[in-house]
Design an enzyme around this catalytic site. Structure first.
Site, short mmCIF file in Angstrom:
data_model
loop_
_atom_site.label_atom_id
_atom_site.label_comp_id
_atom_site.label_asym_id
_atom_site.label_seq_id
_atom_site.Cartn_x
_atom_site.Cartn_y
_atom_site.Cartn_z
N HIS A 17 31.26 10.43 -42.42
CA HIS A 17 30.97 9.03 -42.06
C HIS A 17 29.80 8.46 -42.84
CE1 HIS A 17 27.43 10.24 -39.67
NE2 HIS A 17 28.17 11.13 -39.04
N CYS A 44 28.35 16.46 -37.87
CA CYS A 44 29.28 15.84 -38.81
C CYS A 44 28.63 15.79 -40.19
CB CYS A 44 29.65 14.44 -38.34
SG CYS A 44 30.50 14.40 -36.74
#
Length: 221
Positions: free
Chosen positions: A139, A147
């Site tokens: 992201h 992440c």
């Protein structure tokens, strides 16, 4: 009967028109505009992502028309949490390691982190080991827990190339995550590490890509 047939005819004639009028999310359109001058010639090519956690590097590979893959670009990972080793449970703040695949359904143009896509954790192997967790994303932004944060500018490039591959008919995008460059010397140094059994499991993937310059055809998915 004639009225019914008329209405039905109008319905089938207008549905494709309505569908063609659907617009993509504004962030996706803007990201394409921001990147197309530099990347447009690569739109639609199959994509493969390889992540090396220790070095905070995401490699983006492209496949050319002749079938050959090459590492097109390396991106610095701006934010990632945890340590070397696999993700094992929800909330452990670990970024996973192993073999994953992005599906078109995993693309998120409405992310709180500008743009994102789900890498597909847990895979079959993870589930067999009872590992838990979900929604592991690549992201935007520069911070992440579990992440891979790439910054908004860089995620626009990565997201667009992945999205354009799907638009061209690619079914999935391999994502292969390694703790470090898995050379024989490094593996020997890590022989007493608590994760060595797992690292031996994913070692063939590293070796395959180094030898064949292509994504490992894994069976963990």
């Amino acid at each position: 009967m004639r009225i019914s047939l008329y209405i039905t005819s109008i319905f089938f004639l207008t549905v494709p028109v309505l569908m063609s009028c659907e617009t993509e999310p504004p962030r996706v359109t803007q990201a394409r505009k921001n990147t197309e001058n530099e990347l447009k010639e690569h739109f639609g090519k199959p994509v493969f992502l390889r992540i090396i956690k220790e070095e905070y590097i995401l490699e983006l590979w492209l496949q050319e028309k002749n079938g050959c893959w090459h590492c097109f670009r390396e991106y610095d990972i701006a934010g990632m949490s945890g340590e070397l080793g696999p993700k094992t449970m929800e909330g452990d703040e670990q970024a996973p390691e192993g073999f994953y695949r992005v599906q078109s359904s995993g693309m998120n143009p409405y992310s709180n982190y500008h743009l994102s896509f789900n890498i597909g954790y847990p895979n079959k192997y993870d589930r067999e080991l009872g590992r838990t967790g979900s929604l592991i994303m690549v992201h935007g932004s520069d911070v992440s827990i579990g992440c891979f944060a790439m910054t908004d500018e860089k995620i626009e490039e990565i997201y667009t190339l992945v999205n354009e591959a799907f638009r061209a008919g690619v079914r999935e995008v391999p994502v292969q995550v390694y703790p470090f460059r898995m050379t024989p010397q490094r593996m020997q140094r890590e022989k007493d590490n608590k994760h060595i059994e797992f690292w031996q499991h994913i070692l063939p993937g590293w070796q395959y890509t180094e030898k064949h310059h292509a994504p490992y055809p894994d069976s963990d998915f």
